[in-house]
Every structure is written in C-alpha cells, then in structure tokens.
Design a protein around this motif. Sequence first.
Motif, PDB file in Angstrom:
ATOM      1  N   TRP A  88      -2.948   6.465 -10.694  1.00 20.76           N
ATOM      2  CA  TRP A  88      -3.646   7.737 -10.464  1.00 20.76           C
ATOM      3  C   TRP A  88      -2.659   8.902 -10.508  1.00 20.76           C
ATOM      4  N   LEU A  89      -1.524   8.760  -9.830  1.00 20.00           N
ATOM      5  CA  LEU A  89      -0.545   9.846  -9.766  1.00 20.00           C
ATOM      6  C   LEU A  89       0.157  10.075 -11.098  1.00 20.00           C
ATOM      7  N   MET A  91      -2.348  15.106  -9.663  1.00 14.43           N
ATOM      8  CA  MET A  91      -1.380  15.574  -8.672  1.00 14.43           C
ATOM      9  C   MET A  91      -1.995  15.680  -7.286  1.00 14.43           C
ATOM     10  N   ASP A  92      -3.048  14.909  -7.033  1.00 10.43           N
ATOM     11  CA  ASP A  92      -3.725  15.033  -5.757  1.00 10.43           C
ATOM     12  C   ASP A  92      -4.307  13.697  -5.318  1.00 10.43           C
ATOM     13  N   CYS A  93      -4.786  13.674  -4.076  1.00  7.53           N
ATOM     14  CA  CYS A  93      -5.400  12.478  -3.510  1.00  7.53           C
ATOM     15  C   CYS A  93      -6.747  12.247  -4.191  1.00  7.53           C
ATOM     16  N   PRO A 112      -3.242  18.099  -2.266  1.00  9.71           N
ATOM     17  CA  PRO A 112      -2.146  18.036  -3.236  1.00  9.71           C
ATOM     18  C   PRO A 112      -0.993  17.178  -2.737  1.00  9.71           C
ATOM     19  N   VAL A 113      -0.357  16.519  -3.686  1.00  8.58           N
ATOM     20  CA  VAL A 113       0.857  15.757  -3.412  1.00  8.58           C
ATOM     21  C   VAL A 113       1.978  16.536  -4.057  1.00  8.58           C
ATOM     22  N   GLY A 114       2.927  17.007  -3.269  1.00  9.15           N
ATOM     23  CA  GLY A 114       3.984  17.857  -3.774  1.00  9.15           C
ATOM     24  C   GLY A 114       4.935  17.114  -4.680  1.00  9.15           C
ATOM     25  N   PRO A 115       5.636  17.867  -5.535  1.00  8.99           N
ATOM     26  CA  PRO A 115       6.652  17.215  -6.380  1.00  8.99           C
ATOM     27  C   PRO A 115       7.783  16.718  -5.516  1.00  8.99           C
ATOM     28  N   PRO A 116       8.480  15.710  -5.994  1.00 11.36           N
ATOM     29  CA  PRO A 116       9.586  15.169  -5.213  1.00 11.36           C
ATOM     30  C   PRO A 116      10.666  16.245  -5.011  1.00 11.36           C
ATOM     31  N   LEU A 142       0.846  -1.190   0.000  1.00  9.70           N
ATOM     32  CA  LEU A 142       0.000   0.000   0.000  1.00  9.70           C
ATOM     33  C   LEU A 142       0.878   1.235   0.000  1.00  9.70           C
ATOM     34  N   ARG A 143       0.302   2.340  -0.404  1.00  7.42           N
ATOM     35  CA  ARG A 143       0.970   3.633  -0.300  1.00  7.42           C
ATOM     36  C   ARG A 143       0.065   4.549   0.507  1.00  7.42           C
ATOM     37  N   GLN A 144       0.718   5.368   1.347  1.00  7.43           N
ATOM     38  CA  GLN A 144      -0.026   6.322   2.164  1.00  7.43           C
ATOM     39  C   GLN A 144       0.317   7.730   1.698  1.00  7.43           C
ATOM     40  N   MET A 145      -0.715   8.504   1.404  1.00  6.41           N
ATOM     41  CA  MET A 145      -0.512   9.874   0.947  1.00  6.41           C
ATOM     42  C   MET A 145       0.133  10.672   2.084  1.00  6.41           C
ATOM     43  N   PRO A 146       1.129  11.499   1.783  1.00  6.43           N
ATOM     44  CA  PRO A 146       1.889  12.175   2.837  1.00  6.43           C
ATOM     45  C   PRO A 146       1.087  13.187   3.647  1.00  6.43           C
ATOM     46  N   LYS A 147       0.188  13.933   3.032  1.00  8.12           N
ATOM     47  CA  LYS A 147      -0.514  14.991   3.767  1.00  8.12           C
ATOM     48  C   LYS A 147      -1.796  14.494   4.426  1.00  8.12           C
ATOM     49  N   CYS A 148      -2.618  13.773   3.684  1.00 14.87           N
ATOM     50  CA  CYS A 148      -3.934  13.390   4.201  1.00 14.87           C
ATOM     51  C   CYS A 148      -3.953  12.005   4.839  1.00 14.87           C
ATOM     52  N   LYS A 149      -2.909  11.220   4.652  1.00 19.49           N
ATOM     53  CA  LYS A 149      -2.753   9.890   5.246  1.00 19.49           C
ATOM     54  C   LYS A 149      -3.756   8.852   4.737  1.00 19.49           C
TER      55      LYS A 149
END
Length: 148
Positions: free
Chosen positions: A126-127, A131-133, A139-143, A108-115
């Motif tokens: 999806w990504l 660029m978002d959940c 938003p999921v920031g760029p690396p 699984l992957r967990q989104m960094p901001k919203c978990k």
Amino acid sequence: MGDPPSPYAPPPPPPPRQNLPMLYYGLVIICTAAIILALYNLVIVQWCTDMTNRGSRQRRAGGPTSSWRFRNSSVNPVPSFKYKREDAEGGDTECAVCLSVFEEGEELRQMPKCKHNFHAPCIDMWLYSHMDCPLCRSPVGPPGPVLH
C-alpha cells in the motif's frame, strides 16, 4: 443443316461485379485509424516523458516534491512487530488491506500517527503507491534524516 438464327437471342451475361472499391474504402479507413492511433501514442509518450523529467529535475534541484514513496524497503518509517493475541486487547484484529485476521507470530506494522495495524507485506504494498493510512487517510510522513 442448322437451326435458323432466332431473333430472340439471350442477352450476354453481365460482367462480373468487382468489390475493389469497397476494398479500397476499407483500407483507407484502417490506415486512417492506424495513423490516428500512432499519433495519439506519440503524444501520450511525449507527455509522460515530460512529466517524468520534470519530476526528476525538481528532485535533483532540491525543490519541493509533490509525492514520495517508500521504494527502498530498508528505509521504512512504519515500525513492525510480531503479533501476540494477548497484547491485542481492544486493538485491531484484522488487516484492512487483505481482510484477513491476524495470526499469532505474524509480522505487523503499526502506523505512527493513527496506530492502525496491518500485515507488513500488505501495508508495504500500500505504501509503495500511497502516502496515507488505508483506513483513516492519516498521512505517513517521509522518513527523516538518518543519524549515525
């Protein structure tokens, strides 16, 4: 000897009717439609090429880019982990992308901001284009820069 000619002779048969004018009209309509479609395709291809070139020039110049994507699978800012049922108390139990329940041992992957949690292949797909959940649109920031 023969029968005397009758003053009431049948009229000569009408000449065969030709449909050539209809054929010509049909060909004109088809050719016109083909020319219009060809011009439309040329305009769209030119417009798409201009948009692509404009974006690549902006990236090369170091200017702001309006979008970025996770195209390189080796650089993904979303951390992954193996699902364990006992660790998921009160958390997500199903993937909102494919709507399947998480199974023991799945990646699984967990989104960094919203978990929010998702199957790794589902959120990677999806990504690739967003660029978002998918649930909350966080938003999921760029690396960030890679430090060695």
